[in-house]
Every structure is written in C-alpha cells, then in structure tokens.
Design a protein around this motif. Structure first.
Motif, PDB file in Angstrom:
ATOM      1  N   ALA A  53      44.411  45.485  53.018  1.00  0.00           N
ATOM      2  CA  ALA A  53      43.906  44.119  53.185  1.00  0.00           C
ATOM      3  C   ALA A  53      44.551  43.207  52.151  1.00  0.00           C
ATOM      4  O   ALA A  53      44.740  43.585  50.999  1.00  0.00           O
ATOM      5  N   HIS A  54      44.902  42.013  52.587  1.00  0.00           N
ATOM      6  CA  HIS A  54      45.458  41.006  51.676  1.00  0.00           C
ATOM      7  C   HIS A  54      44.594  39.757  51.779  1.00  0.00           C
ATOM      8  O   HIS A  54      44.346  39.264  52.877  1.00  0.00           O
ATOM      9  N   ILE A  55      44.139  39.255  50.632  1.00  0.00           N
ATOM     10  CA  ILE A  55      43.237  38.111  50.589  1.00  0.00           C
ATOM     11  C   ILE A  55      43.942  36.919  49.961  1.00  0.00           C
ATOM     12  O   ILE A  55      44.576  37.037  48.915  1.00  0.00           O
ATOM     13  N   GLY A  56      43.817  35.764  50.605  1.00  0.00           N
ATOM     14  CA  GLY A  56      44.338  34.510  50.070  1.00  0.00           C
ATOM     15  C   GLY A  56      43.180  33.572  49.764  1.00  0.00           C
ATOM     16  O   GLY A  56      42.326  33.346  50.616  1.00  0.00           O
ATOM     17  N   LEU A  57      43.136  33.067  48.540  1.00  0.00           N
ATOM     18  CA  LEU A  57      42.111  32.097  48.133  1.00  0.00           C
ATOM     19  C   LEU A  57      42.706  30.705  48.151  1.00  0.00           C
ATOM     20  O   LEU A  57      43.857  30.499  47.763  1.00  0.00           O
ATOM     21  N   SER A  58      41.912  29.711  48.539  1.00  0.00           N
ATOM     22  CA  SER A  58      42.408  28.348  48.716  1.00  0.00           C
ATOM     23  C   SER A  58      42.678  27.613  47.414  1.00  0.00           C
ATOM     24  O   SER A  58      43.366  26.610  47.418  1.00  0.00           O
ATOM     25  N   GLU A  59      42.129  28.078  46.319  1.00  0.00           N
ATOM     26  CA  GLU A  59      42.324  27.353  45.064  1.00  0.00           C
ATOM     27  C   GLU A  59      42.054  28.273  43.885  1.00  0.00           C
ATOM     28  O   GLU A  59      41.489  29.332  44.030  1.00  0.00           O
ATOM     29  N   PHE A  60      42.410  27.803  42.734  1.00  0.00           N
ATOM     30  CA  PHE A  60      42.086  28.520  41.504  1.00  0.00           C
ATOM     31  C   PHE A  60      41.864  27.495  40.405  1.00  0.00           C
ATOM     32  O   PHE A  60      42.505  27.519  39.373  1.00  0.00           O
ATOM     33  N   LYS A  61      40.965  26.533  40.685  1.00  0.00           N
ATOM     34  CA  LYS A  61      40.734  25.444  39.749  1.00  0.00           C
ATOM     35  C   LYS A  61      39.350  25.456  39.139  1.00  0.00           C
ATOM     36  O   LYS A  61      39.038  24.622  38.320  1.00  0.00           O
ATOM     37  N   SER A  62      38.513  26.369  39.563  1.00  0.00           N
ATOM     38  CA  SER A  62      37.128  26.302  39.121  1.00  0.00           C
ATOM     39  C   SER A  62      36.621  27.666  38.689  1.00  0.00           C
ATOM     40  O   SER A  62      37.237  28.692  38.947  1.00  0.00           O
ATOM     41  N   SER A  63      35.470  27.655  38.066  1.00  0.00           N
ATOM     42  CA  SER A  63      34.840  28.912  37.665  1.00  0.00           C
ATOM     43  C   SER A  63      34.452  29.719  38.899  1.00  0.00           C
ATOM     44  O   SER A  63      34.431  30.943  38.861  1.00  0.00           O
ATOM     45  N   VAL A  64      34.162  29.032  40.010  1.00  0.00           N
ATOM     46  CA  VAL A  64      33.812  29.727  41.248  1.00  0.00           C
ATOM     47  C   VAL A  64      34.963  30.616  41.693  1.00  0.00           C
ATOM     48  O   VAL A  64      34.783  31.798  41.982  1.00  0.00           O
ATOM     49  N   THR A  66      37.387  31.725  39.913  1.00  0.00           N
ATOM     50  CA  THR A  66      37.611  32.751  38.893  1.00  0.00           C
ATOM     51  C   THR A  66      36.673  33.932  39.109  1.00  0.00           C
ATOM     52  O   THR A  66      37.094  35.093  39.060  1.00  0.00           O
ATOM     53  N   ILE A  67      35.412  33.645  39.383  1.00  0.00           N
ATOM     54  CA  ILE A  67      34.428  34.710  39.600  1.00  0.00           C
ATOM     55  C   ILE A  67      34.764  35.498  40.859  1.00  0.00           C
ATOM     56  O   ILE A  67      34.761  36.731  40.857  1.00  0.00           O
ATOM     57  N   ILE A  68      35.074  34.805  41.941  1.00  0.00           N
ATOM     58  CA  ILE A  68      35.398  35.490  43.199  1.00  0.00           C
ATOM     59  C   ILE A  68      36.659  36.324  43.052  1.00  0.00           C
ATOM     60  O   ILE A  68      36.697  37.484  43.446  1.00  0.00           O
ATOM     61  N   SER A  69      37.704  35.743  42.482  1.00  0.00           N
ATOM     62  CA  SER A  69      38.956  36.498  42.345  1.00  0.00           C
ATOM     63  C   SER A  69      38.770  37.714  41.442  1.00  0.00           C
ATOM     64  O   SER A  69      39.272  38.793  41.750  1.00  0.00           O
ATOM     65  N   SER A  70      38.030  37.577  40.359  1.00  0.00           N
ATOM     66  CA  SER A  70      37.776  38.711  39.472  1.00  0.00           C
ATOM     67  C   SER A  70      37.022  39.815  40.199  1.00  0.00           C
ATOM     68  O   SER A  70      37.349  40.999  40.057  1.00  0.00           O
ATOM     69  N   SER A  71      36.032  39.433  40.994  1.00  0.00           N
ATOM     70  CA  SER A  71      35.244  40.416  41.740  1.00  0.00           C
ATOM     71  C   SER A  71      36.101  41.146  42.767  1.00  0.00           C
ATOM     72  O   SER A  71      35.959  42.356  42.954  1.00  0.00           O
ATOM     73  N   LEU A  72      36.990  40.428  43.439  1.00  0.00           N
ATOM     74  CA  LEU A  72      37.862  41.052  44.434  1.00  0.00           C
ATOM     75  C   LEU A  72      38.907  41.945  43.784  1.00  0.00           C
ATOM     76  O   LEU A  72      39.192  43.045  44.269  1.00  0.00           O
ATOM     77  N   LEU A  73      39.482  41.493  42.677  1.00  0.00           N
ATOM     78  CA  LEU A  73      40.461  42.318  41.967  1.00  0.00           C
ATOM     79  C   LEU A  73      39.809  43.585  41.413  1.00  0.00           C
ATOM     80  O   LEU A  73      40.405  44.657  41.431  1.00  0.00           O
ATOM     81  N   TYR A  74      38.581  43.463  40.951  1.00  0.00           N
ATOM     82  CA  TYR A  74      37.824  44.610  40.446  1.00  0.00           C
ATOM     83  C   TYR A  74      37.657  45.666  41.544  1.00  0.00           C
ATOM     84  O   TYR A  74      37.641  46.855  41.273  1.00  0.00           O
ATOM     85  N   ARG A  75      37.575  45.203  42.792  1.00  0.00           N
ATOM     86  CA  ARG A  75      37.425  46.101  43.944  1.00  0.00           C
ATOM     87  C   ARG A  75      38.785  46.495  44.535  1.00  0.00           C
ATOM     88  O   ARG A  75      38.855  47.015  45.630  1.00  0.00           O
ATOM     89  N   PHE A  76      39.863  46.206  43.811  1.00  0.00           N
ATOM     90  CA  PHE A  76      41.228  46.614  44.160  1.00  0.00           C
ATOM     91  C   PHE A  76      41.780  45.970  45.428  1.00  0.00           C
ATOM     92  O   PHE A  76      42.571  46.580  46.139  1.00  0.00           O
ATOM     93  N   PHE A  77      41.391  44.729  45.697  1.00  0.00           N
ATOM     94  CA  PHE A  77      41.995  43.985  46.799  1.00  0.00           C
ATOM     95  C   PHE A  77      43.268  43.306  46.304  1.00  0.00           C
ATOM     96  O   PHE A  77      43.357  42.894  45.159  1.00  0.00           O
ATOM     97  N   ASP A  78      44.250  43.222  47.195  1.00  0.00           N
ATOM     98  CA  ASP A  78      45.481  42.477  46.929  1.00  0.00           C
ATOM     99  C   ASP A  78      45.157  40.995  47.123  1.00  0.00           C
ATOM    100  O   ASP A  78      44.605  40.613  48.152  1.00  0.00           O
ATOM    101  N   LEU A  79      45.494  40.166  46.144  1.00  0.00           N
ATOM    102  CA  LEU A  79      45.021  38.788  46.133  1.00  0.00           C
ATOM    103  C   LEU A  79      46.171  37.807  45.879  1.00  0.00           C
ATOM    104  O   LEU A  79      47.031  38.056  45.048  1.00  0.00           O
ATOM    105  N   THR A  80      46.151  36.696  46.617  1.00  0.00           N
ATOM    106  CA  THR A  80      47.094  35.614  46.413  1.00  0.00           C
ATOM    107  C   THR A  80      46.313  34.310  46.310  1.00  0.00           C
ATOM    108  O   THR A  80      45.368  34.094  47.070  1.00  0.00           O
ATOM    109  N   ILE A  81      46.704  33.463  45.368  1.00  0.00           N
ATOM    110  CA  ILE A  81      46.092  32.141  45.231  1.00  0.00           C
ATOM    111  C   ILE A  81      46.975  31.133  45.951  1.00  0.00           C
ATOM    112  O   ILE A  81      48.172  31.046  45.696  1.00  0.00           O
ATOM    113  N   LEU A  82      46.377  30.382  46.868  1.00  0.00           N
ATOM    114  CA  LEU A  82      47.106  29.390  47.658  1.00  0.00           C
ATOM    115  C   LEU A  82      46.662  27.992  47.222  1.00  0.00           C
ATOM    116  O   LEU A  82      45.481  27.720  47.162  1.00  0.00           O
ATOM    117  N   ASN A  83      47.601  27.141  46.918  1.00  0.00           N
ATOM    118  CA  ASN A  83      47.261  25.758  46.552  1.00  0.00           C
ATOM    119  C   ASN A  83      47.912  24.790  47.495  1.00  0.00           C
ATOM    120  O   ASN A  83      48.976  24.856  47.894  1.00  0.00           O
TER     121      ASN A  83
END
Length: 83
Positions: A53-64, A66-83
């Motif tokens: 699974a590959h997850i793309g997040l719409s932003e990385f500007k807020s604490s929200v 940060t919390i979501i991305s940290s939680s997903l990375l902790y669960r070993f998901f592949d993550l990309t930040i999209l701006n």
C-alpha cells in the motif's frame, strides 16, 4: 499495489483508495479528526498488506498531518506528502 489518498483538514479527512489496475475500492470516505475516526480508517486498511500500500497525504503543514503521518509510518506504510 493499492493507492490511498488522504485529504487532510482540521476537523475531518477524506480518503480515496484504488488498486494499481485503476479499480476503485473506496471512492470517498470521510473520517473524523479524532482517535475514533483514525481507528475507522485503520480498520478499513486491515485487509491490505502494509508493504503493498502507498499512501499520499495532501499536506504537511500542521500538527494534524504530523500526527497522522507519524502514526502511518509507525505502522510501516509507504508514505508520500503531496503539496
């Protein structure tokens, strides 16, 4: 491979999930920005292998985001930040 897009916002998040073939799994799921909402989202992902699974997040500007991305990375998901 499945692709998951998450549009991050202050009170709720919108999610889209599709297979690499283009087949839509979830067209539009909204989940609240709280522990219960995030657990609802994680429950939706349970049938899928994290390494497939590959997850793309719409932003990385807020604490929200940060919390979501940290939680997903902790669960070993592949993550990309999209701006």
């Amino acid at each position: 491979m499945i692709y998951i897009g998450i549009d991050i916002s202050k009170y709720k998040h919108d999610c889209f999930i599709c297979k690499d073939t283009g087949e839509v799994i979830v067209e539009n799921l909204s989940f609240d920005n709280n522990k219960k909402g995030f657990q609802q989202f994680l429950d939706l992902l349970k049938p899928y292998d994290n390494s497939n699974a590959h997850i793309g997040l719409s932003e990385f500007k807020s604490s929200v985001s940060t919390i979501i991305s940290s939680s997903l990375l902790y669960r070993f998901f592949d993550l990309t930040i999209l701006n």
